[in-house]
Design a protein around this motif. Structure first.
Motif, PDB file in Angstrom:
ATOM      1  N   ALA A 287      20.832 -16.251  -9.859  1.00 28.51           N
ATOM      2  CA  ALA A 287      19.561 -16.828  -9.412  1.00 28.51           C
ATOM      3  C   ALA A 287      18.561 -15.751  -9.009  1.00 28.51           C
ATOM      4  CB  ALA A 287      19.809 -17.777  -8.238  1.00 28.51           C
ATOM      5  N   THR A 288      19.044 -14.711  -8.320  1.00 30.55           N
ATOM      6  CA  THR A 288      18.138 -13.669  -7.837  1.00 30.55           C
ATOM      7  C   THR A 288      17.643 -12.780  -8.974  1.00 30.55           C
ATOM      8  OG1 THR A 288      19.260 -13.673  -5.705  1.00 30.55           O
ATOM      9  CG2 THR A 288      17.896 -11.777  -6.203  1.00 30.55           C
ATOM     10  N   LEU A 289      18.563 -12.325  -9.834  1.00 29.83           N
ATOM     11  CA  LEU A 289      18.153 -11.435 -10.924  1.00 29.83           C
ATOM     12  C   LEU A 289      17.465 -12.201 -12.047  1.00 29.83           C
ATOM     13  CD1 LEU A 289      21.246  -9.052 -11.064  1.00 29.83           C
ATOM     14  CD2 LEU A 289      19.061  -8.746  -9.876  1.00 29.83           C
ATOM     15  N   GLY A 290      17.854 -13.451 -12.246  1.00 29.41           N
ATOM     16  CA  GLY A 290      17.159 -14.275 -13.235  1.00 29.41           C
ATOM     17  C   GLY A 290      15.706 -14.490 -12.848  1.00 29.41           C
ATOM     18  N   GLY A 291      15.423 -14.383 -11.550  1.00 27.01           N
ATOM     19  CA  GLY A 291      14.052 -14.505 -11.084  1.00 27.01           C
ATOM     20  C   GLY A 291      13.137 -13.437 -11.659  1.00 27.01           C
ATOM     21  N   ASN A 292      13.727 -12.334 -12.152  1.00 27.59           N
ATOM     22  CA  ASN A 292      12.930 -11.291 -12.802  1.00 27.59           C
ATOM     23  C   ASN A 292      12.549 -11.658 -14.229  1.00 27.59           C
ATOM     24  OD1 ASN A 292      12.736  -9.379 -10.733  1.00 27.59           O
ATOM     25  ND2 ASN A 292      14.706  -8.449 -11.231  1.00 27.59           N
ATOM     26  N   GLY A 293      13.104 -12.752 -14.745  1.00 32.25           N
ATOM     27  CA  GLY A 293      12.974 -13.067 -16.160  1.00 32.25           C
ATOM     28  C   GLY A 293      11.598 -13.505 -16.611  1.00 32.25           C
ATOM     29  N   THR A 294      10.911 -14.289 -15.796  1.00 38.88           N
ATOM     30  CA  THR A 294       9.572 -14.755 -16.154  1.00 38.88           C
ATOM     31  C   THR A 294       8.667 -14.727 -14.922  1.00 38.88           C
ATOM     32  OG1 THR A 294       9.894 -17.108 -15.668  1.00 38.88           O
ATOM     33  CG2 THR A 294      10.552 -16.353 -17.864  1.00 38.88           C
ATOM     34  N   LEU A 295       7.411 -14.977 -15.158  1.00 39.47           N
ATOM     35  CA  LEU A 295       6.420 -14.914 -14.083  1.00 39.47           C
ATOM     36  C   LEU A 295       6.684 -15.929 -12.983  1.00 39.47           C
ATOM     37  CD1 LEU A 295       3.816 -13.572 -13.103  1.00 39.47           C
ATOM     38  CD2 LEU A 295       2.530 -15.210 -14.477  1.00 39.47           C
TER      39      LEU A 295
END
Length: 444
Positions: A387-395
């Motif tokens: 959840a935390t690193l996936g938050g870097n995936g899109t704006l």
């Protein structure tokens, strides 16, 4: 089989995300229209919608308080002054400035929520970039990547991490011993990519710094008083909840905002109306609308159906489940802000562990204070990391991303979805691969 309301909720949510990703409709308008559609078609009543927003009131209050505090300092020009000093300390070299952003952002995000840190530090970026002669958007994007990654260093660094840790009763010390190294791995993954992704800024060099402007700090009395308020707020972020009368970070932020407004009013350096008008209401309204959309999925049973599917696909294979969670949650949290996502997924994973017989039904009670079996904890660790690193995936994957986008717009340059994606895809893929290896080696 999903009910009509469940299908409508799922289609509405998917439609909103499609409009946002394709940038056909401004993101706040798209989310607001989707939330209102659920109310108009009676998937949720207005009272229920407000209730789902209320469940996340602490997040909204924290953002509002810090936004007001940051805006109250603007007339002092402290951000312009600090930006110039940082460029001078970096000796005009882009590579030093980039690594300086990493060095300043990471330790602060280990102890403060990452969106709060971005709110405090992001106003420094546009004037720094202007003095260095580069575009400030990539610098904001780098700050976001580091802020989200560093949020994994401690239990309180990211709201999503805290929500999951609190749900399975992980203590602050346990987190440091078991999971902090994952945050360091995530930061190193970004650092390795900086010379490649930010090549133009990395190679930038200003041999002559004499042309730099030398802004002066205005209203020193306001700065001293406001600085005292800000320092007090930061202290109480850390100790407020352990006081005899607990003060949550949201309460502390609102108290700080009220004091800053009082100082602004009595010093007459600005008007209360002007300060409140400049608050990023677009971001706050977007969050409220997304909480309603997630509430529709929860009420209509879409999330429960996903839990059942998860149980049937994985059975009792915890190792496979952890790997799937890192990537599935990572991808989903690229499209959905991770705070409402983990709020929705924690009960789903708990229910899965009960369905396959790893934990008794009593552990599903939110008030349960005991320890969870070590054999199921990798599932929750995987959800934290994904959840935390996936938050870097899109704006729109993390609250700090949306905050940075709002600050960028306020300085005359919006961060488009496609621009963010150009940087985020390689960063997210490398981070998810690295953290998958870490979880497998460390826990499985």
């Amino acid at each position: 089989m999903l009910s009509w309301n469940a299908m409508l909720s799922l289609v509405t949510f998917t439609g909103v995300m499609t409009l946002i990703v394709t940038e056909r409709v401004q993101f706040t308008i798209a989310a607001l229209m989707g939330a209102l559609a659920l109310i108009c078609f009676n998937v949720l009543t207005l009272d229920e919608a407000v209730g789902y927003i209320g469940q996340s009131h602490a997040t909204l209050a924290l953002f509002l308080g810090v936004m007001i505090m940051v805006r109250a300092f603007e007339p002092t020009q402290i951000f312009d002054y600090l930006a110039t000093r940082m460029v001078i300390l970096a000796k005009g070299q882009g590579k030093r400035l980039l690594m300086g952003i990493v060095a300043v952002t990471a330790p602060i995000c280990a102890v403060l929520p990452n969106a709060t840190t971005v709110m405090l530090l992001a106003p420094l970026i546009p004037p720094m970039a202007e003095e260095l002669g580069v575009n400030f958007v990539p610098l904001l994007i780098l700050m976001v990547f580091i802020a989200n990654s560093a949020g994994l260093i401690t239990l309180v660094g990211d709201p999503a991490t805290f929500i999951v840790g609190d749900a399975v009763n992980i203590s602050f010390v346990d987190y440091l011993q078991r999971l902090s190294l994952g945050g360091i791995v995530a930061i190193l993954a970004v650092v390795l990519l900086i010379p490649i992704l930010f090549k133009k800024i990395w190679q930038k060099d200003l041999p002559d710094l004499s042309h730099l402007p030398h802004p002066k700090v205005n209203h020193p009395r306001m700065l001293v008083l406001g600085g005292g308020v800000a320092a007090t707020v930061l202290i109480f972020f850390g100790v407020g909840e352990s006081l005899p009368i607990p003060l949550s970070p949201a309460t502390v932020a609102l108290l700080g905002a009220a004091l800053c407004l009082w100082i602004v009013h009595h010093s007459k350096i600005d008007t209360i109306q002007q300060v409140l008008r400049d608050v990023d209401w677009t971001t706050l309204l977007f969050f409220m609308s997304v909480f309603v959309l997630i509430g529709g999925l929860e009420k209509t049973g879409v999330i429960q159906a996903a839990s059942g599917l998860f149980s049937r696909l994985l059975g009792q294979n915890i190792a496979l489940g952890a790997m799937v969670l890192i990537w599935v949650v990572g991808i989903i949290s690229s499209l959905v802000p991770n705070i409402p996502l983990v709020v929705a997924m924690v009960p789903m994973i708990k229910e899965y562990t009960a369905n396959v017989g790893f934990v008794p039904e009593a552990m599903l009670d939110p008030s349960y204070q005991g320890s969870f079996p070590d054999e199921v904890l990798p599932l929750f660790y995987a959800m934290m990391y994904g959840a935390t690193l996936g938050g870097n995936g899109t704006l729109f994957g993390a609250s700090s991303n949306i905050v940075a986008a709002g600050i960028s717009e306020q300085h005359g340059k919006g961060i488009s979805f496609k621009t963010f994606l150009r940087y985020s895809i390689p960063v997210t893929l490398v981070q998810l691969v690295a953290i998958s290896l870490y979880v497998w080696i460390r826990f499985l």
